[in-house]
Design a protein around this motif. Structure first.
Motif, short mmCIF file in Angstrom:
data_model
loop_
_atom_site.label_atom_id
_atom_site.label_comp_id
_atom_site.label_asym_id
_atom_site.label_seq_id
_atom_site.Cartn_x
_atom_site.Cartn_y
_atom_site.Cartn_z
N GLU A 191 0.83 -1.21 0.00
CA GLU A 191 0.00 0.00 0.00
C GLU A 191 0.86 1.25 0.00
O GLU A 191 0.56 2.23 -0.69
N ALA A 192 1.96 1.23 0.77
CA ALA A 192 2.86 2.37 0.82
C ALA A 192 3.50 2.62 -0.54
O ALA A 192 3.66 3.77 -0.97
N LEU A 193 3.87 1.55 -1.23
CA LEU A 193 4.42 1.67 -2.57
C LEU A 193 3.44 2.38 -3.50
O LEU A 193 3.80 3.30 -4.24
N ALA A 194 2.18 1.94 -3.43
CA ALA A 194 1.16 2.51 -4.31
C ALA A 194 0.90 3.98 -3.99
O ALA A 194 0.86 4.84 -4.89
N GLN A 230 9.16 2.43 5.04
CA GLN A 230 9.46 3.85 4.81
C GLN A 230 10.39 4.00 3.61
O GLN A 230 10.19 4.86 2.75
N GLU A 231 11.41 3.15 3.55
CA GLU A 231 12.35 3.23 2.43
C GLU A 231 11.67 2.82 1.13
O GLU A 231 11.98 3.37 0.07
N LEU A 264 12.00 5.31 -1.92
CA LEU A 264 12.67 4.88 -3.15
C LEU A 264 11.74 4.94 -4.36
O LEU A 264 12.21 5.07 -5.49
N VAL A 265 10.43 4.85 -4.13
CA VAL A 265 9.50 5.00 -5.26
C VAL A 265 9.63 6.39 -5.86
O VAL A 265 9.69 6.56 -7.08
N VAL A 298 4.51 4.96 8.09
CA VAL A 298 5.13 5.59 6.92
C VAL A 298 4.83 7.08 6.94
O VAL A 298 3.69 7.50 7.19
N ASP A 299 5.85 7.88 6.66
CA ASP A 299 5.72 9.33 6.56
C ASP A 299 5.94 9.72 5.10
O ASP A 299 7.00 9.43 4.53
N PHE A 300 4.96 10.37 4.50
CA PHE A 300 5.05 10.74 3.09
C PHE A 300 5.49 12.19 2.87
O PHE A 300 5.45 12.69 1.75
#
Length: 355
Positions: free
Chosen positions: A10-13, A144-145, A149-150, A179-181
């Motif tokens: 989900e974080a990747l997306a 987070q990474e 990295l995305v 995760v912090d965006f």
């Protein structure tokens, strides 16, 4: 912005959307299906395009089209699905189209199993498709990474007009972490104009043509030479790695992705037995980071490559060390994850202190 508890997939997306990606094509395969589900919900809300293709072969060719029109485009899959995309990935690299490809690896070979693995290293870093080409490959070890990295992957893809792969595994895709965006550039406004893209003539006098076909061998050779000039530039500018406790280590572990997290625990376990152990964590798998080996090879006694495979990255470790010190390997395959106690036992063996 507060941190959000999310699965790696989900974080990747979400990171891709926040980085300006508005086109996603894919096909369901475990263990990355959360990316597809997330994109199906989010893309319509941000004015983007989500399309579940009839196969991975179709999906990667849709990436070719959208990327060629200048869009930031993401495609995700898992091991066998990435295999089906190899011809299209070669076409995309040959046509110099930027895109981001994420492989959330599962066990293999063949259909294998859905447990985490790192057995696609060769496929990703050595070019799984035909012809002379390179992918820039980034390997996160935390969620987070993964998100950070995305963003970098899209920028690198645009910079070099080349596909960039995020190489994770099923464990990273499925686990949850905060995760912090905030560090991700938001939206499409920061993306530079792609003057090469096939977006119509506009005020240009010359057509933009994107093609990977060249029947004249001299022209094709020239094209290959130009591609490798680009790869040479990337091999100097896009190297990423982390070093932990390497200053006076006797043994240095080499691990990437989630297994690097296990390796960090082993450092502490070894310290209790008065064995000084360090860690080199490649973040860019291509270009592979040679520099940390140059920094350590004069004083370290040996290196130990730890992988969730039968031994793939270890070949690049040996090339980097170039025979100057012994290189050992410890791995588990088929979805089995190396345990700290087993890695520590391997360290005892190679250091001459097996118990």
């Amino acid at each position: 912005m507060a941190k959000v508890l999310m699965k790696g997939n989900e974080a990747l997306a979400e990171a891709a959307i926040q980085a300006g990606c508005r086109h996603y094509f894919g096909y369901p395969i475990t263990p990355q299906n959360e990316v597809t589900a997330y994109m199906a919900k989010r893309m319509p809300k941000v004015g983007g395009v989500f399309l579940q293709a009839e196969s991975e072969v179709s999906a990667i060719n849709m990436v070719y089209g959208a990327g060629g029109a200048g869009a930031r485009v993401l495609i995700t899959s898992s091991s066998p699905g990435i295999s089906l995309m190899q011809e299209g990935i070669s076409y995309i690299a040959g046509a110099e189209i930027p895109c981001v490809i994420a492989n959330v690896m599962r066990g293999g070979p063949g259909l294998g199993g859905i447990q985490p693995s790192q057995s696609d290293y060769f496929q990703s870093t050595k070019g799984g498709g035909h012809g002379d080409y390179k992918l820039i490959v980034l390997a996160p070890s935390t969620i987070q990474e993964m998100a950070d990295l995305v963003q970098q992957a899209f920028d690198i893809a645009d910079k070099y007009r080349n596909p960039v792969m995020i190489l994770g595994d099923g464990m990273l895709g499925q686990m949850m972490e905060p995760v912090d965006f905030d560090n991700i550039k938001k939206g499409e406004n920061h993306i530079e104009e792609k003057t090469w893209a096939t977006t119509g003539m506009g005020t240009r006098k010359k057509k933009n043509i994107i093609n990977s076909l060249e029947l004249d061998p001299q022209m094709l050779e020239k094209h290959n030479i130009e591609l490798f000039k680009k790869y040479e530039k990337a091999s100097k500018e896009e190297v990423r790695y982390e070093m932990t406790n390497c200053e006076d280590a006797e043994i240095i572990l080499v691990a990437y992705g989630t297994i690097a997290r296990v390796a960090k625990n082993v450092i502490e376990l070894a310290k209790r037995e008065n064995i000084n152990v360090g860690l080199i964590r490649p973040i860019s798998l291509w270009p592979f980071p040679v520099e940390p080996f140059e920094k350590t090879v004069n004083y370290v006694k040996r290196y130990l490559s730890i992988e969730m495979s039968m031994g793939q990255m270890v070949e690049d470790v040996k090339l980097a060390v170039n025979g100057r010190k012994p290189v050992y390997f410890y791995g588990r395959a088929g979805g089995m994850v190396p345990e700290p106690a087993a890695i520590l036992e391997e360290i005892r063996k190679i250091s001459g202190g097996a118990k």
